[in-house]
Write a protein that holds these residues in place. Structure first.
Motif, PDB file in Angstrom:
ATOM      1  N   GLY A  98       0.836  -1.266  -0.017  1.00 64.97           N
ATOM      2  CA  GLY A  98      -0.068  -0.024  -0.108  1.00 64.97           C
ATOM      3  C   GLY A  98       0.786   1.238  -0.105  1.00 64.97           C
ATOM      4  O   GLY A  98       1.863   1.501   0.862  1.00 64.97           O
ATOM      5  N   VAL A  99       0.733   2.304  -1.011  1.00 63.00           N
ATOM      6  CA  VAL A  99       1.358   3.315  -1.067  1.00 63.00           C
ATOM      7  C   VAL A  99       0.376   4.544  -1.433  1.00 63.00           C
ATOM      8  O   VAL A  99      -0.556   4.552  -2.101  1.00 63.00           O
ATOM      9  CB  VAL A  99       2.481   3.207  -2.142  1.00 63.00           C
ATOM     10  CG1 VAL A  99       3.548   2.307  -1.796  1.00 63.00           C
ATOM     11  CG2 VAL A  99       2.013   3.075  -3.518  1.00 63.00           C
ATOM     12  N   ASP A 100       0.974   5.741  -1.037  1.00 63.19           N
ATOM     13  CA  ASP A 100       0.480   6.995  -1.550  1.00 63.19           C
ATOM     14  C   ASP A 100       1.649   7.635  -2.140  1.00 63.19           C
ATOM     15  O   ASP A 100       2.964   7.400  -2.066  1.00 63.19           O
ATOM     16  CB  ASP A 100       0.141   7.871  -0.299  1.00 63.19           C
ATOM     17  CG  ASP A 100      -0.969   7.268   0.573  1.00 63.19           C
ATOM     18  OD1 ASP A 100      -1.884   6.968  -0.319  1.00 63.19           O
ATOM     19  OD2 ASP A 100      -1.076   7.414   1.631  1.00 63.19           O
ATOM     20  N   GLU A 101       1.305   8.577  -3.218  1.00 66.50           N
ATOM     21  CA  GLU A 101       2.395   9.125  -4.060  1.00 66.50           C
ATOM     22  C   GLU A 101       2.732  10.256  -3.358  1.00 66.50           C
ATOM     23  O   GLU A 101       1.900  11.391  -3.278  1.00 66.50           O
ATOM     24  CB  GLU A 101       1.863   9.448  -5.503  1.00 66.50           C
ATOM     25  CG  GLU A 101       2.985  10.031  -6.286  1.00 66.50           C
ATOM     26  CD  GLU A 101       2.516  10.251  -7.731  1.00 66.50           C
ATOM     27  OE1 GLU A 101       2.593  11.165  -8.267  1.00 66.50           O
ATOM     28  OE2 GLU A 101       1.913   9.161  -8.414  1.00 66.50           O
ATOM     29  N   GLY A 102       4.120  10.645  -3.018  1.00 61.79           N
ATOM     30  CA  GLY A 102       4.468  11.909  -2.462  1.00 61.79           C
ATOM     31  C   GLY A 102       4.624  12.949  -3.460  1.00 61.79           C
ATOM     32  O   GLY A 102       4.400  12.591  -4.594  1.00 61.79           O
ATOM     33  N   SER A 103       4.856  13.963  -2.882  1.00 59.58           N
ATOM     34  CA  SER A 103       5.049  15.237  -3.844  1.00 59.58           C
ATOM     35  C   SER A 103       5.957  15.054  -4.976  1.00 59.58           C
ATOM     36  O   SER A 103       5.832  15.683  -5.860  1.00 59.58           O
ATOM     37  CB  SER A 103       5.145  16.642  -2.982  1.00 59.58           C
ATOM     38  OG  SER A 103       6.397  16.519  -2.334  1.00 59.58           O
ATOM     39  N   ASN A 104       7.127  14.523  -4.718  1.00 54.18           N
ATOM     40  CA  ASN A 104       8.113  14.206  -5.699  1.00 54.18           C
ATOM     41  C   ASN A 104       8.187  12.787  -6.525  1.00 54.18           C
ATOM     42  O   ASN A 104       8.872  12.585  -7.297  1.00 54.18           O
ATOM     43  CB  ASN A 104       9.353  14.423  -5.303  1.00 54.18           C
ATOM     44  CG  ASN A 104       9.731  13.066  -4.182  1.00 54.18           C
ATOM     45  OD1 ASN A 104       9.134  12.089  -3.926  1.00 54.18           O
ATOM     46  ND2 ASN A 104      10.940  13.216  -3.624  1.00 54.18           N
ATOM     47  N   GLY A 105       6.789  12.227  -6.400  1.00 54.49           N
ATOM     48  CA  GLY A 105       6.564  10.997  -7.064  1.00 54.49           C
ATOM     49  C   GLY A 105       6.986   9.803  -6.376  1.00 54.49           C
ATOM     50  O   GLY A 105       6.500   8.499  -6.668  1.00 54.49           O
ATOM     51  N   ALA A 106       7.874   9.858  -5.401  1.00 52.57           N
ATOM     52  CA  ALA A 106       8.295   8.740  -4.684  1.00 52.57           C
ATOM     53  C   ALA A 106       7.228   8.083  -3.949  1.00 52.57           C
ATOM     54  O   ALA A 106       6.446   8.908  -3.131  1.00 52.57           O
ATOM     55  CB  ALA A 106       9.578   9.142  -3.843  1.00 52.57           C
ATOM     56  N   PRO A 107       7.127   6.930  -3.645  1.00 54.04           N
ATOM     57  CA  PRO A 107       6.016   6.161  -2.757  1.00 54.04           C
ATOM     58  C   PRO A 107       6.193   6.406  -1.497  1.00 54.04           C
ATOM     59  O   PRO A 107       7.456   6.422  -0.793  1.00 54.04           O
ATOM     60  CB  PRO A 107       6.307   4.395  -3.318  1.00 54.04           C
ATOM     61  CG  PRO A 107       7.037   4.623  -4.575  1.00 54.04           C
ATOM     62  CD  PRO A 107       7.891   5.793  -4.558  1.00 54.04           C
ATOM     63  N   LEU A 108       5.205   6.711  -0.788  1.00 58.61           N
ATOM     64  CA  LEU A 108       5.110   6.717   0.667  1.00 58.61           C
ATOM     65  C   LEU A 108       4.594   5.444   1.183  1.00 58.61           C
ATOM     66  O   LEU A 108       3.246   5.194   0.855  1.00 58.61           O
ATOM     67  CB  LEU A 108       4.162   7.910   1.247  1.00 58.61           C
ATOM     68  CG  LEU A 108       4.653   9.085   0.590  1.00 58.61           C
ATOM     69  CD1 LEU A 108       3.886  10.237   0.969  1.00 58.61           C
ATOM     70  CD2 LEU A 108       6.304   9.443   0.995  1.00 58.61           C
ATOM     71  N   LEU A 109       5.081   4.662   2.171  1.00 56.53           N
ATOM     72  CA  LEU A 109       4.516   3.366   2.496  1.00 56.53           C
ATOM     73  C   LEU A 109       3.279   3.520   3.508  1.00 56.53           C
ATOM     74  O   LEU A 109       3.454   4.390   4.509  1.00 56.53           O
ATOM     75  CB  LEU A 109       5.379   2.312   3.175  1.00 56.53           C
ATOM     76  CG  LEU A 109       6.481   2.048   2.252  1.00 56.53           C
ATOM     77  CD1 LEU A 109       7.910   1.360   2.715  1.00 56.53           C
ATOM     78  CD2 LEU A 109       6.134   1.445   0.708  1.00 56.53           C
ATOM     79  N   VAL A 110       2.034   3.208   3.214  1.00 54.61           N
ATOM     80  CA  VAL A 110       0.931   3.574   3.915  1.00 54.61           C
ATOM     81  C   VAL A 110       1.101   2.510   5.287  1.00 54.61           C
ATOM     82  O   VAL A 110       1.674   1.488   5.342  1.00 54.61           O
ATOM     83  CB  VAL A 110      -0.373   2.653   3.429  1.00 54.61           C
ATOM     84  CG1 VAL A 110      -1.541   2.720   4.312  1.00 54.61           C
ATOM     85  CG2 VAL A 110      -0.762   3.498   2.018  1.00 54.61           C
ATOM     86  N   GLY A 111       0.644   3.258   6.592  1.00 48.49           N
ATOM     87  CA  GLY A 111       0.809   2.599   7.855  1.00 48.49           C
ATOM     88  C   GLY A 111       2.102   2.921   8.697  1.00 48.49           C
ATOM     89  O   GLY A 111       2.342   2.458   9.444  1.00 48.49           O
ATOM     90  N   ALA A 112       2.950   3.595   8.060  1.00 48.24           N
ATOM     91  CA  ALA A 112       4.174   4.206   8.621  1.00 48.24           C
ATOM     92  C   ALA A 112       4.225   5.126   9.622  1.00 48.24           C
ATOM     93  O   ALA A 112       3.073   5.562   9.747  1.00 48.24           O
ATOM     94  CB  ALA A 112       5.268   4.693   7.400  1.00 48.24           C
ATOM     95  N   LEU A 113       5.094   5.201  10.624  1.00 48.24           N
ATOM     96  CA  LEU A 113       4.980   6.262  11.730  1.00 48.24           C
ATOM     97  C   LEU A 113       5.097   7.810  11.139  1.00 48.24           C
ATOM     98  O   LEU A 113       4.857   8.525  12.006  1.00 48.24           O
ATOM     99  CB  LEU A 113       6.363   6.345  12.621  1.00 48.24           C
ATOM    100  CG  LEU A 113       6.354   4.875  13.497  1.00 48.24           C
ATOM    101  CD1 LEU A 113       7.628   4.734  14.007  1.00 48.24           C
ATOM    102  CD2 LEU A 113       4.882   4.594  14.204  1.00 48.24           C
TER     103      LEU A 113
END
Length: 158
Positions: A98-113
């Motif tokens: 599960g990821v969300d797209e960051g502002s620079n396009g790099a994935p942000l892992l869902v559920g992280a701190l």
């Protein structure tokens, strides 16, 4: 005096380290890599750093992209740490993640701190690795949960 690398590894494994995943996107290629070397360097200006093996695929992608995202893993995300630590082929890298797209396009892992989005400001050669110093451009809090750490070769929560 020569220090035995395995002896040094054994000793250093006793010092807990936070577990993060650095992600990058370059020319539509997305890659993630588990880090055990992440460190906060400065609050003003906001700087963080981490080391990456010069042989890792992530090494050149970081240089090409000039920036990255860092997901600080929470308890229960051991599977993500293992997934991004074992060199998953690119075609399977993001399957069931599960990821969300960051502002620079790099994935942000869902559920992280939490997440950091960064621009690389310095590269410092360090033996077989490069230490990347990054300017933090965005910091966001995530889950309220214990942190995932690695100590003595095992994942634990604190």
């Amino acid at each position: 005096m020569t220090v035995d690398p395995e002896h040094l590894r054994s000793l250093l494994s006793r010092c807990p380290s936070g577990v993060c995943v650095v992600t990058v996107v370059s020319d539509e290629q997305k890659l993630g890599l588990t880090l055990g070397s992440f460190v906060s360097l400065s609050l003003v200006p906001p700087l963080v750093g981490f080391a990456v093996s010069q042989e890792a695929a992530m090494h050149e992608l970081l240089r090409e992209a000039g920036g990255c995202a860092i997901s600080i893993l929470a308890a229960g995300q051991e599977w993500l740490a293992q997934h991004f630590a074992r060199g998953v082929p690119p075609i399977a890298m993001w399957h069931k993640v599960g990821v969300d797209e960051g502002s620079n396009g790099a994935p942000l892992l869902v559920g992280a701190l939490g997440w950091l989005e960064c621009v690389i400001s310095q590269e410092i050669g360090a033996g077989t690795h490069t230490f990347f110093v990054c300017d933090v451009r965005r910091a966001e809090l995530g889950e309220q949960a214990p942190a995932l750490v690695r100590v003595r070769g095992e994942y634990q929560s604190v």
